[in-house]
Design a protein around this motif. Structure first.
Motif, short mmCIF file in Angstrom:
data_model
loop_
_atom_site.label_atom_id
_atom_site.label_comp_id
_atom_site.label_asym_id
_atom_site.label_seq_id
_atom_site.Cartn_x
_atom_site.Cartn_y
_atom_site.Cartn_z
N LEU A 1 0.83 -1.20 0.00
CA LEU A 1 0.00 0.00 0.00
C LEU A 1 0.86 1.25 0.00
O LEU A 1 0.60 2.20 -0.74
N LEU A 2 1.90 1.25 0.83
CA LEU A 2 2.77 2.42 0.93
C LEU A 2 3.55 2.65 -0.37
O LEU A 2 3.87 3.79 -0.72
N GLU A 3 3.85 1.56 -1.07
CA GLU A 3 4.63 1.68 -2.30
C GLU A 3 3.77 2.06 -3.51
O GLU A 3 4.24 2.78 -4.40
N GLU A 4 2.54 1.57 -3.55
CA GLU A 4 1.71 1.71 -4.75
C GLU A 4 0.78 2.92 -4.75
O GLU A 4 0.40 3.42 -5.81
N MET A 5 0.40 3.40 -3.57
CA MET A 5 -0.60 4.46 -3.50
C MET A 5 0.05 5.81 -3.24
O MET A 5 1.06 5.90 -2.54
N ASP A 6 -0.57 6.86 -3.78
CA ASP A 6 -0.04 8.19 -3.54
C ASP A 6 -0.44 8.67 -2.14
O ASP A 6 -1.24 8.04 -1.45
N GLU A 7 0.09 9.81 -1.75
CA GLU A 7 -0.09 10.31 -0.38
C GLU A 7 -1.56 10.53 -0.03
O GLU A 7 -2.01 10.17 1.06
N ASP A 8 -2.33 11.12 -0.94
CA ASP A 8 -3.75 11.38 -0.66
C ASP A 8 -4.53 10.10 -0.50
O ASP A 8 -5.42 10.00 0.36
N ALA A 9 -4.24 9.10 -1.34
CA ALA A 9 -4.95 7.83 -1.25
C ALA A 9 -4.63 7.12 0.06
O ALA A 9 -5.52 6.56 0.71
N VAL A 10 -3.37 7.16 0.48
CA VAL A 10 -2.97 6.55 1.75
C VAL A 10 -3.71 7.22 2.91
O VAL A 10 -4.20 6.55 3.82
N LYS A 11 -3.81 8.54 2.86
CA LYS A 11 -4.53 9.27 3.92
C LYS A 11 -5.99 8.86 3.98
O LYS A 11 -6.57 8.71 5.06
N GLY A 12 -6.61 8.65 2.81
CA GLY A 12 -7.99 8.22 2.77
C GLY A 12 -8.17 6.85 3.40
O GLY A 12 -9.11 6.62 4.17
N VAL A 13 -7.27 5.92 3.08
CA VAL A 13 -7.33 4.57 3.64
C VAL A 13 -7.14 4.61 5.16
O VAL A 13 -7.87 3.96 5.92
N THR B 1 -11.04 13.49 6.53
CA THR B 1 -10.00 13.88 5.58
C THR B 1 -10.51 14.49 4.29
O THR B 1 -9.73 14.85 3.42
N GLY B 2 -11.85 14.60 4.17
CA GLY B 2 -12.42 15.18 2.97
C GLY B 2 -13.02 14.12 2.06
O GLY B 2 -12.42 13.07 1.85
N LYS B 3 -14.20 14.42 1.52
CA LYS B 3 -14.90 13.45 0.67
C LYS B 3 -14.10 13.14 -0.58
O LYS B 3 -13.98 11.96 -0.97
N ASP B 4 -13.53 14.13 -1.21
CA ASP B 4 -12.79 13.92 -2.45
C ASP B 4 -11.58 13.01 -2.24
O ASP B 4 -11.27 12.17 -3.08
N ARG B 5 -10.92 13.17 -1.11
CA ARG B 5 -9.74 12.34 -0.84
C ARG B 5 -10.15 10.88 -0.61
O ARG B 5 -9.47 9.97 -1.06
N MET B 6 -11.28 10.68 0.07
CA MET B 6 -11.75 9.32 0.31
C MET B 6 -12.20 8.66 -0.98
O MET B 6 -11.92 7.48 -1.22
N ILE B 7 -12.87 9.41 -1.83
CA ILE B 7 -13.27 8.88 -3.14
C ILE B 7 -12.03 8.53 -3.96
O ILE B 7 -11.98 7.48 -4.61
N HIS B 8 -11.02 9.39 -3.90
CA HIS B 8 -9.77 9.13 -4.61
C HIS B 8 -9.12 7.84 -4.10
O HIS B 8 -8.58 7.06 -4.90
N ALA B 9 -9.18 7.62 -2.79
CA ALA B 9 -8.59 6.40 -2.21
C ALA B 9 -9.30 5.16 -2.75
O ALA B 9 -8.65 4.17 -3.13
N LEU B 10 -10.63 5.20 -2.77
CA LEU B 10 -11.39 4.05 -3.28
C LEU B 10 -11.16 3.84 -4.77
O LEU B 10 -11.07 2.70 -5.24
N GLN B 11 -11.08 4.93 -5.51
CA GLN B 11 -10.82 4.80 -6.95
C GLN B 11 -9.43 4.24 -7.21
O GLN B 11 -9.23 3.45 -8.15
N SER B 12 -8.46 4.63 -6.39
CA SER B 12 -7.11 4.09 -6.52
C SER B 12 -7.09 2.60 -6.23
O SER B 12 -6.42 1.82 -6.91
N LEU B 13 -7.85 2.21 -5.19
CA LEU B 13 -7.93 0.79 -4.85
C LEU B 13 -8.64 0.01 -5.95
O LEU B 13 -8.26 -1.12 -6.28
N LYS B 14 -9.65 0.61 -6.54
CA LYS B 14 -10.35 -0.03 -7.63
C LYS B 14 -9.41 -0.24 -8.81
O LYS B 14 -9.41 -1.30 -9.46
N HIS B 15 -8.61 0.76 -9.09
CA HIS B 15 -7.64 0.65 -10.19
C HIS B 15 -6.66 -0.49 -9.92
O HIS B 15 -6.29 -1.25 -10.83
N THR B 16 -6.25 -0.64 -8.64
CA THR B 16 -5.34 -1.71 -8.28
C THR B 16 -6.00 -3.07 -8.49
O THR B 16 -5.38 -4.00 -9.00
N VAL B 17 -7.27 -3.17 -8.11
CA VAL B 17 -8.01 -4.42 -8.29
C VAL B 17 -8.06 -4.82 -9.76
O VAL B 17 -7.90 -5.98 -10.12
#
Length: 294
Positions: free
Chosen positions: A134-146, A235-251
């Motif tokens: 997670l720390l290697e693959e996700m950007d800072e905002d996505a990590v904060k959302g998770v 942490t903000g709705k947009d950041r949480m949505i970004h985190a989920l979208q990043s995870l979806k992209h990983t999936v």
């Protein structure tokens, strides 16, 4: 792969069956009389066994998670590498914002999967763990959302409420399994009845526990939506949505046969009967709910 919820439920079943076996071997079956079953006594027995299983599982949840996942807890008072310091500061910042008085333990475990989970017997004895992937693959905002999502689980007391629900389910499981086992023992010779009742009670414990997990998983999916909403507030709705979208992209990048991100339970779409046993809702549903949240 069992993480947070799955590990809790596995330990719960094992503890409950073990207690049932021990009480049977010790002859603690006062609910069985010469006239049949004393339902009042059986209900009390079921409640004791059922809640004991759930509470012991809760008490062991943090230790079992560390052991099974190989989590390396970060010592806030020791020498810290830059990524460890940043992770601690972010978790502590979110925890304070969520109103937690005692900071959770923070750990990292070595795994290529993009994954995070929170567990622990109480808000003051909690653990937030993230994978190295997670720390290697996700950007800072996505990590904060998770991280905000996991902190929301702790702030919401989800493991405790899950334990109370599991205790109620366990009570019904033990109650029904003992009745079914007693009925089954009536169809064999009298000298074989105790053995049949003993074996049947274990089988029915496991069977009814699996069926009861449907209710527990439905509650878990509901709490995931609440944790998403809590993370959005932290942490903000947009950041949480970004985190989920990043995870979806990983999936979408993983092999078709392994379309999940284990403990965060990200799914590319679950349909049919197996969806009843999913601890987390579909990713698209979670994103949609956040987008519609005011």
């Amino acid at each position: 792969m069992f993480k947070r919820i799955g590990l809790f439920m596995l330990v719960n079943i094992l503890v409950m069956v073990t207690i049932g076996v021990i009480t049977s071997l010790l002859g603690v079956q006062h609910y069985v009389t010469s006239r049949g079953i004393n339902f009042g006594a059986l209900l009390v027995f079921s409640g004791v066994v059922g809640f004991s299983g759930a509470l012991i599982s809760l008490a062991l949840s943090r230790v079992m998670a560390k052991w099974s996942m190989g989590v390396q807890v970060i010592d806030p008072n020791g020498p810290l590498r830059s990524h460890e310091k940043a992770l601690l500061e972010e978790v502590y910042s979110l925890a304070r914002k969520a109103g937690l008085r005692v900071m959770p333990e923070v750990g990292v475990y070595d795994s290529p999967e993009v994954n995070a989970f929170a567990t622990g017997p109480s808000k003051s004895r909690s653990l937030v763990a993230v994978s190295s992937g997670l720390l290697e693959e996700m950007d800072e905002d996505a990590v904060k959302g998770v991280l905000a999502h996991e902190i929301a689980h702790i702030a919401n007391g989800d493991m405790v409420t899950m334990t109370l629900l599991q205790g109620v389910i366990n009570t019904f499981v033990v109650f029904l399994s003992r009745i079914c086992a007693y009925v089954a023992s009536r169809f064999v010779r009298e000298d074989m009845a105790p053995i049949v009742q003993f074996i049947a009670s274990i089988i029915f414990d496991i069977l009814f526990s699996i069926l009861g997990s449907i209710v527990v998983m439905a509650f878990s999916r509901y709490r995931e939506y609440q944790a998403d909403a809590g993370a959005a507030r932290l942490t903000g709705k947009d950041r949480m949505i970004h985190a989920l979208q990043s995870l979806k992209h990983t999936v979408e990048l993983v092999d078709t046969e392994q379309k999940s991100v284990a403990a965060f339970k990200i799914s590319s779409g679950r349909n049919g009967f197996l969806s009843l046993f999913a601890s987390h809702p579909d990713l698209d549903d979670r994103i949609q709910r956040l987008q519609s949240m005011k």
